[in-house]
Design a protein around this motif. Structure first.
Motif, PDB file in Angstrom:
ATOM      1  N   LEU A  87      34.936  36.721  32.839  1.00  2.42           N
ATOM      2  CA  LEU A  87      36.236  37.209  32.378  1.00  2.42           C
ATOM      3  C   LEU A  87      36.258  38.732  32.352  1.00  2.42           C
ATOM      4  CD1 LEU A  87      36.936  34.659  29.550  1.00  2.42           C
ATOM      5  CD2 LEU A  87      38.257  34.983  31.643  1.00  2.42           C
ATOM      6  N   THR A  88      35.175  39.323  31.894  1.00  2.00           N
ATOM      7  CA  THR A  88      35.125  40.774  31.818  1.00  2.00           C
ATOM      8  C   THR A  88      35.181  41.380  33.211  1.00  2.00           C
ATOM      9  OG1 THR A  88      33.794  40.547  29.854  1.00  2.00           O
ATOM     10  CG2 THR A  88      33.839  42.697  30.878  1.00  2.00           C
ATOM     11  N   LEU A  89      34.468  40.759  34.124  1.00  2.00           N
ATOM     12  CA  LEU A  89      34.450  41.302  35.479  1.00  2.00           C
ATOM     13  C   LEU A  89      35.808  41.156  36.139  1.00  2.00           C
ATOM     14  CD1 LEU A  89      30.961  40.190  36.711  1.00  2.00           C
ATOM     15  CD2 LEU A  89      31.777  42.492  36.238  1.00  2.00           C
ATOM     16  N   THR A  90      36.497  40.078  35.801  1.00  2.00           N
ATOM     17  CA  THR A  90      37.832  39.914  36.357  1.00  2.00           C
ATOM     18  C   THR A  90      38.714  41.067  35.904  1.00  2.00           C
ATOM     19  OG1 THR A  90      37.539  37.558  36.282  1.00  2.00           O
ATOM     20  CG2 THR A  90      39.790  38.345  36.519  1.00  2.00           C
ATOM     21  N   ALA A  91      38.616  41.391  34.643  1.00  2.00           N
ATOM     22  CA  ALA A  91      39.408  42.509  34.140  1.00  2.00           C
ATOM     23  C   ALA A  91      39.013  43.797  34.844  1.00  2.00           C
ATOM     24  CB  ALA A  91      39.206  42.650  32.635  1.00  2.00           C
ATOM     25  N   ALA A  92      37.728  43.969  35.091  1.00  2.00           N
ATOM     26  CA  ALA A  92      37.270  45.177  35.759  1.00  2.00           C
ATOM     27  C   ALA A  92      37.830  45.249  37.170  1.00  2.00           C
ATOM     28  CB  ALA A  92      35.744  45.207  35.794  1.00  2.00           C
ATOM     29  N   ALA A  93      37.868  44.109  37.855  1.00  2.00           N
ATOM     30  CA  ALA A  93      38.344  44.099  39.232  1.00  2.00           C
ATOM     31  C   ALA A  93      39.823  44.455  39.269  1.00  2.00           C
ATOM     32  CB  ALA A  93      38.100  42.728  39.849  1.00  2.00           C
ATOM     33  N   PHE A 109      21.320  47.804  31.680  1.00  2.00           N
ATOM     34  CA  PHE A 109      22.537  47.211  32.240  1.00  2.00           C
ATOM     35  C   PHE A 109      22.141  46.288  33.397  1.00  2.00           C
ATOM     36  CE2 PHE A 109      23.543  51.491  30.711  1.00  2.00           C
ATOM     37  CZ  PHE A 109      24.568  51.232  29.813  1.00  2.00           C
ATOM     38  N   PRO A 110      22.389  44.991  33.281  1.00  2.00           N
ATOM     39  CA  PRO A 110      22.126  44.092  34.408  1.00  2.00           C
ATOM     40  C   PRO A 110      23.121  44.383  35.533  1.00  2.00           C
ATOM     41  CG  PRO A 110      22.526  42.869  32.356  1.00  2.00           C
ATOM     42  CD  PRO A 110      22.932  44.279  32.113  1.00  2.00           C
ATOM     43  N   ALA A 111      22.633  44.409  36.774  1.00  2.00           N
ATOM     44  CA  ALA A 111      23.525  44.666  37.903  1.00  2.00           C
ATOM     45  C   ALA A 111      24.578  43.569  37.989  1.00  2.00           C
ATOM     46  CB  ALA A 111      22.716  44.721  39.194  1.00  2.00           C
ATOM     47  N   GLY A 112      25.810  43.970  38.250  1.00  2.00           N
ATOM     48  CA  GLY A 112      26.870  43.000  38.464  1.00  2.00           C
ATOM     49  C   GLY A 112      27.349  42.292  37.213  1.00  2.00           C
ATOM     50  N   SER A 113      27.085  42.878  36.050  1.00  2.00           N
ATOM     51  CA  SER A 113      27.523  42.237  34.815  1.00  2.00           C
ATOM     52  C   SER A 113      27.985  43.323  33.863  1.00  2.00           C
ATOM     53  CB  SER A 113      26.344  41.458  34.205  1.00  2.00           C
ATOM     54  OG  SER A 113      26.293  41.607  32.814  1.00  2.00           O
ATOM     55  N   ALA A 114      28.813  42.963  32.904  1.00  2.00           N
ATOM     56  CA  ALA A 114      29.245  43.961  31.928  1.00  2.00           C
ATOM     57  C   ALA A 114      28.377  43.927  30.683  1.00  2.00           C
ATOM     58  CB  ALA A 114      30.709  43.749  31.566  1.00  2.00           C
ATOM     59  N   GLY A 115      27.249  43.269  30.750  1.00  2.00           N
ATOM     60  CA  GLY A 115      26.357  43.165  29.597  1.00  2.00           C
ATOM     61  C   GLY A 115      25.594  44.451  29.359  1.00  2.00           C
ATOM     62  N   MET A 116      24.993  44.545  28.202  1.00  2.00           N
ATOM     63  CA  MET A 116      24.199  45.720  27.866  1.00  2.00           C
ATOM     64  C   MET A 116      23.081  45.326  26.904  1.00  2.00           C
ATOM     65  SD  MET A 116      25.409  49.293  26.077  1.00  2.00           S
ATOM     66  CE  MET A 116      24.686  49.059  24.445  1.00  2.00           C
TER      67      MET A 116
END
Ligand SMILES: [Cu+2]
Length: 317
Positions: free
Chosen positions: A8-14, A254-261
Motif C-alpha cells: 500500500l505504501t509503495l502504491t502511494a509512492a508510485a 532501509f530494505p531495497a524496494g520497501s518503505a520499511g526502516m
C-alpha cells in the motif's frame, strides 16, 4: 500484514512519482500530501499517519522546508505535548532516496498548526524519496526515559530482551517509538537499482569500519551485528566516539524496494555526558524484515563532526 502495508505504501509512492514531478517552481506539489497512513488501515494500524508538503520547489542541491503533519491512529494531531523526547529530540526524520544513496537524519521543530512540524533538508537527486518520521508517543515513555539522557529503546539497555530498535512501515511495537513513512517526489529521475552485492566495510572521516554478523541475516529473524571501529591511519582500535543524539551510534537500515526502516542503537550503556566516549566495537541486534539488499547507514561523531557510513547487507529469505 507486513507485506500488505508495504504494498500500500509503495502504491502511494508510485502515484506520487507520477503526479509530483512537475518541474514548475511554483508547484509545491500538493500531491505530496498523499497520506498512505491516513487512508490505508494496514499502515495506520497501531501507528499513525504522516503527510508531507514541501514549502517550495524541490530541486537537487536546494534546501527545502517540509511541513509534516503527524496524526495518531485515530486521527488526532500529534503536537509537542503528545510526543516524548527520545535520543535528545522529539521527532526524528529520516529521508532517503529510492536508490538508497542519499540519506538525511534531521529533526523536526513544532510549527503553529496542531500536529504540524517542519524540517529542512537538501536532496542530492531529482528522484523519489521516502520521508520517515520517528517519534515516541508521550504515553509510551518507559521508566528508562526518566533517567533523562535520551534513552528511548528501553528494552535494549540491559532490561532483558536486547531488542533495541524499531522498524517497519508505521510499525508500533508495544509502546516503543513509531515510524511512519510518506513519499516525497523531488523529481522524476529514475534511481539506479540498489546493488545486490554485500558491502560490509568502509572508511570515512579517518576511521575504518568493519561489520561482522553473528549469524545468517534472514528476513524475520534477529541477527547480532558488531561494527569494529579502527583508526584508518594506524589500524588501532578507536574508542573515541563522541555522543551523537544521546547514543554512541545510530544504525538505520532501509530494505531495497520497501518503505520499511530499521533503527538500532548500540547495546550497553548509553553516554551519560558529553565527555563519555564509545567504541571500539559497537554491538547491535538487527531485525531484518525483507529479503534482499538492505542499505545500512551508521552515524557516529568524531571531532564534533558527524560521520555517516553506508553498508549493504544482503538478507536471505
Ligand atoms: Cu538512533
Amino acid at each position: 500484514m507486513r507485506t500488505r502495508s508495504t504494498i500500500l505504501t509503495l502504491t502511494a509512492a508510485a502515484v506520487l512519482t507520477l503526479s509530483g514531478c512537475g518541474e514548475g517552481p511554483s508547484t509545491p506539489s500538493t500531491a505530496a500530501t498523499a497520506t498512505p497512513g491516513g487512508a490505508a488501515p494496514a499502515v495506520a494500524a497501531g501507528a499513525g499517519s504522516l503527510a508531507v508538503t514541501p514549502a517550495g520547489a524541490l530541486a537537487p542541491g536546494q534546501p527545502v522546508t517540509l511541513t509534516l503533519v503527524l496524526k495518531d491512529a485515530v486521527g488526532t494531531p500529534l503536537g509537542p505535548d503528545a510526543i516524548a523526547v527520545s535520543h535528545t529530540e522529539k521527532v526524528h526524520v529520516m529521508i532517503v532516496d529510492a536508490g538508497l544513496e542519499d540519506y538525511t537524519h534531521a529533526h523536526a521543530t513544532p510549527a503553529t498548526e496542531p500536529g504540524t512540524w517542519s524540517v529542512t533538508f537538501t536532496p542530492r537527486f531529482a528522484r523519489a524519496y521516502t520521508v520517515h518520521a520517528e517519534y515516541l508517543p508521550a504515553g509510551a515513555a518507559r521508566p528508562a526515559d526518566e533517567h533523562g539522557h535520551g534513552h528511548d529503546h528501553g528494552a535494549g539497555h540491559g532490561h532483558g530482551d536486547g531488542h533495541s530498535q524499531d522498524q517497519g512501515a508505521g510499525h508500533d511495537h508495544g509502546g516503543g517509538p513509531v515510524v511512519v513513512p510518506a513519499p516525497l517526489a523531488v523529481g522524476g529521475e529514475p534511481a539506479p537499482p540498489v546493488g545486490a552485492g554485500q558491502s560490509l566495510t568502509a572508511t570515512a572521516g579517518g576511521l575504518a569500519f568493519a561489520v561482522s554478523l553473528g549469524g545468517a541475516a534472514t528476513a524475520g529473524a534477529p541477527v547480532p551485528v558488531t561494527i569494529a571501529v579502527t583508526d584508518a591511519g594506524t589500524g588501532q582500535p578507536f574508542a573515541g566516539l563522541e555522543p551523537i543524539m544521546g547514543a554512541y551510534a545510530h544504525l538505520v537500515g532501509f530494505p531495497a524496494g520497501s518503505a520499511g526502516m530499521l533503527h538500532a542503537h548500540p547495546e550497553g550503556t548509553e553516554p551519560a555526558s558529553e565527555t563519555d566516549r564509545g567504541g571500539p566495537v559497537l554491538a547491535f541486534e538487527l531485525h531484518p524484515e525483507a529479503a534482499g539488499p538492505t542499505r545500512l547507514f551508521l552515524q557516529v561523531r568524531k571531532g564534533g563532526q558527524t560521520i555517516t557510513v553506508p553498508f549493504t547487507l544482503v538478507v536471505a529469505d
